[in-house]
Design a protein around this motif. Structure first.
Motif, mmCIF file in Angstrom:
data_model
loop_
_atom_site.group_PDB
_atom_site.id
_atom_site.type_symbol
_atom_site.label_atom_id
_atom_site.label_comp_id
_atom_site.label_asym_id
_atom_site.label_seq_id
_atom_site.Cartn_x
_atom_site.Cartn_y
_atom_site.Cartn_z
ATOM 1 N N ILE A 85 0.900 -0.988 0.026
ATOM 2 C CA ILE A 85 0.057 -0.054 -0.055
ATOM 3 C C ILE A 85 0.766 1.153 -0.088
ATOM 4 O O ILE A 85 1.795 1.383 0.777
ATOM 5 C CB ILE A 85 -0.999 -0.087 1.102
ATOM 6 N N ARG A 86 0.471 2.202 -0.881
ATOM 7 C CA ARG A 86 1.267 3.485 -1.031
ATOM 8 C C ARG A 86 0.472 4.763 -0.885
ATOM 9 O O ARG A 86 0.270 5.405 -1.835
ATOM 10 C CB ARG A 86 1.892 3.599 -2.373
ATOM 11 N N ILE A 87 -0.203 4.863 0.074
ATOM 12 C CA ILE A 87 -0.991 5.778 0.577
ATOM 13 C C ILE A 87 -0.166 7.132 0.939
ATOM 14 O O ILE A 87 1.231 6.883 1.343
ATOM 15 C CB ILE A 87 -2.069 5.689 1.621
ATOM 16 N N PHE A 88 -0.651 8.359 1.135
ATOM 17 C CA PHE A 88 0.363 9.420 1.785
ATOM 18 C C PHE A 88 -0.085 9.537 3.171
ATOM 19 O O PHE A 88 -1.164 9.988 3.534
ATOM 20 C CB PHE A 88 0.058 10.626 1.010
ATOM 21 N N LYS A 89 0.748 8.862 4.088
ATOM 22 C CA LYS A 89 0.386 8.725 5.292
ATOM 23 C C LYS A 89 0.453 9.666 6.462
ATOM 24 O O LYS A 89 -0.284 9.864 7.281
ATOM 25 C CB LYS A 89 1.690 7.729 5.921
ATOM 26 N N GLU A 90 1.027 10.698 5.946
ATOM 27 C CA GLU A 90 1.183 11.974 6.681
ATOM 28 C C GLU A 90 -0.083 13.024 6.244
ATOM 29 O O GLU A 90 -0.118 14.241 6.851
ATOM 30 C CB GLU A 90 2.541 12.865 6.814
ATOM 31 N N MET A 91 -0.956 12.587 5.532
ATOM 32 C CA MET A 91 -1.885 13.699 4.819
ATOM 33 C C MET A 91 -3.076 12.803 5.570
ATOM 34 O O MET A 91 -3.509 11.751 5.776
ATOM 35 C CB MET A 91 -2.069 13.579 3.305
ATOM 36 N N THR A 92 -4.188 13.696 5.623
ATOM 37 C CA THR A 92 -5.404 13.184 6.279
ATOM 38 C C THR A 92 -6.319 12.373 5.079
ATOM 39 O O THR A 92 -5.707 12.451 3.835
ATOM 40 C CB THR A 92 -6.441 14.222 6.535
#
Lengths: 256, 286
Positions: A85-92
């Motif tokens: 999984i490659r979500i943007f972890k530091e974004m909401t």
């Protein structure tokens, strides 16, 4: 329709894909299966422009994909998720989905600075749309949370919503249930069916046979970089070559 | 009032420096926000300083035009060197931009028009306090608006995961180049303001040490927002002055403070979430 013709990929002397040809319809759920290391993810990387094919052609709805950068492939209506999984972890969650709308938020470069009406209304609509997409995967209640705080299964669902935000016609899912427990698998299976029913074409990679059999309309089987079978789940399940690829061959001499 | 006048006479340069370095720190923050570790901004500041000083001294341009040129010249250079070097990432980009900075320093050191190692003297002192305040205010407003737009989200996405960002339809190369060029322009304007506040500039001020100092300000202050870099710029500009009573030991103490902050506050001094917690306010994203 995504047309793959005589696709090949070599890394130096190593042949990862050889003479791969098949068509993926925009509609329904299409599966690409095969044992680990068969070259499945390479197919996705070639389609999305992360790698360039060594031989063969790729086209989506009549447009040539070879040589396009990833963002251009996205513009043509193909989105994907990643095995890891490659979500943007530091974004909401909301911001994650709104990143997917990058090209759909049409306001000029000066809009944000002048706080123009076009800017405000595009952002407001984008926000609303993002919440709707989050509600599709039942995450809208946590829209303002940091993505890093989500469970593994929910992160995958967020990745679905984010990919859908690019308004794709075809959604590529790279092993969507890898590492998930049975409960999470069931939930994700439902989500994928929902996405398909909303009119998005789904093309997924998987090596969990049971999962694929219950989900896909049509399946292609890849082994050692070559296609060994294509057909309905029923046809593929009974294909001796597929059984051999997954379970190995019963060797008469070995039993002696 | 007399006390204030005395204070200003002694410390106006220091206050100006804080403003100028706040602007430079924001310019580095912009490139870091996009995931670029660039050490070129000291050199861009130098280009802005020299271009503006020469235009004032030799061509007699009005101050506002000089400042515009101080922004445009390094932006143009950034555009040219950015296209090949921004393909690099992480430490490789840092090395390439560092080398660029040295090239600029050595060119300035050896040209006649720049005054060589002696630098340029007698630059008109046109910079007023309100110039710095206005330009810094404009930069803060612009960057704050940008953060709330799709460009700001794209920068953050690129910083977190370039591949995923590109598959969201973001043209990664173009965004990086934009951040790099805009950062260069901001550093250049800061250089122009600095040159016209200090009367004298020399190649030493825009070399490697300065590049590291600027980066330190941002890391020290915190890269999570716009306030951190400015706090870092203010503290690191003031610290050497406040530690004057330590005489020859102040360099050591200065270094010690940096090490302690990096060790115990790895996200910088100004971390919104921690500060809210400190004052007993609930967690909030922002």
């Amino acid at each position: 329709m995504l047309c793959i013709r005589k696709l090949g990929k070599h890394f130096g002397g190593l042949t990862v894909l050889e003479d791969v040809s098949f068509d993926v319809p925009v509609g329904g759920i299409f599966g690409l299966i095969g044992p680990n290391g068969a070259g499945k993810t390479t197919v996705f990387n070639l389609i999305t422009g992360l790698l360039r094919p060594s031989t063969g052609t790729l086209s989506f709805e009549g447009r040539d994909l070879v040589g396009l950068a990833p963002h251009q492939v996205t513009h043509l209506g193909i989105a994907r998720t990643f095995q890891n999984i490659r979500i943007f972890k530091e974004m909401t969650l909301l911001e994650n989905v709104m990143v997917g709308m990058h090209d759909k938020l049409g306001y000029g470069a000066l809009g944000p600075f002048l706080n123009s009406r076009a800017f405000r209304s595009a952002e407001a609509q984008g926000r609303e749309r993002a919440l709707e997409l989050l509600s599709w995967v039942r995450l809208e209640a946590r829209a303002e949370m940091l993505a890093d705080n989500l469970s593994y299964g929910d992160q995958r669902k967020l990745e679905f919503a984010r990919a859908l935000a690019t308004q794709p016609r075809l959604l590529l899912l790279d092993e969507p249930v890898a590492g998930m427990n049975t409960a999470e698998k069931t939930v994700l299976m439902e989500e994928i069916q929902n996405i398909s029913q909303r009119g998005f074409g789904v093309f997924l990679i998987e090596h969990d046979m049971r999962f694929v059999m219950g989900l896909c309309d049509r399946i292609v089987v890849l082994n050692f970089g070559r296609i060994i079978a294509e057909g309905s789940p029923e046809e593929v399940r009974n294909n001796p070559e597929v059984i051999e690829a997954y379970l190995g061959r019963e060797d008469a001499e070995e039993t002696v | 009032m007399e006390w204030l006048a005395n204070f200003w006479a002694t410390y106006s340069t220091l206050v100006y420096s804080i403003g100028v370095y706040a602007l430079v720190a924001l310019s580095i923050w912009l490139t870091l926000a996009c995931g670029l570790l660039s050490l070129a901004n000291a050199a861009f500041m130098g280009i802005g300083a020299y271009v503006s000083a020469l235009l004032s001294l030799q061509a007699g341009w009005p101050f506002w035009a000089v400042l515009v040129a101080a922004g445009l010249a390094p932006a143009f250079v950034a555009l040219i060197i950015g296209i090949p070097t921004l393909r690099l990432s992480g430490v490789y980009l840092a090395m390439a931009t560092l080398a660029f900075g040295e090239v600029v320093r050595i060119i300035v050191l050896n040209l006649d028009i720049t005054g060589g190692p002696e630098g340029l003297n007698g630059i008109p002192q046109s910079t007023r306090g309100w110039h710095i305040v206005a330009i810094l205010g404009l930069a803060i407003y612009g960057l704050a608006r940008m953060r709330r737009s799709r460009t700001g989200r794209a920068f953050e996405a690129i910083r977190e995961d370039e591949v995923a960002a590109s598959l969201m339809g973001i043209h990664v190369g173009r965004h990086k180049l934009f951040a790099f060029v805009l950062g260069a322009a901001m550093a250049g304007v800061a250089g122009g303001l600095n040159a016209h506040a200090t009367f004298f500039i020399s190649p030493r001020e825009y070399g490697f040490e300065n590049a590291v100092d600027i980066l330190t300000m941002v890391v020290f202050g915190g890269i999570g927002g716009l306030v951190g870099p400015m706090v870092g710029a203010a503290i690191l500009t003031l610290l050497p002055e406040l530690l004057r009573f330590l005489h020859e030991f102040r360099g050591i103490f200065n270094g010690l403070v940096l090490v302690l902050v990096v060790l115990f506050l790895p996200k910088g001094i100004w971390e919104p979430r921690r500060i809210r917690a400190l004052f007993g306010l609930g967690p909030r994203e922002g």
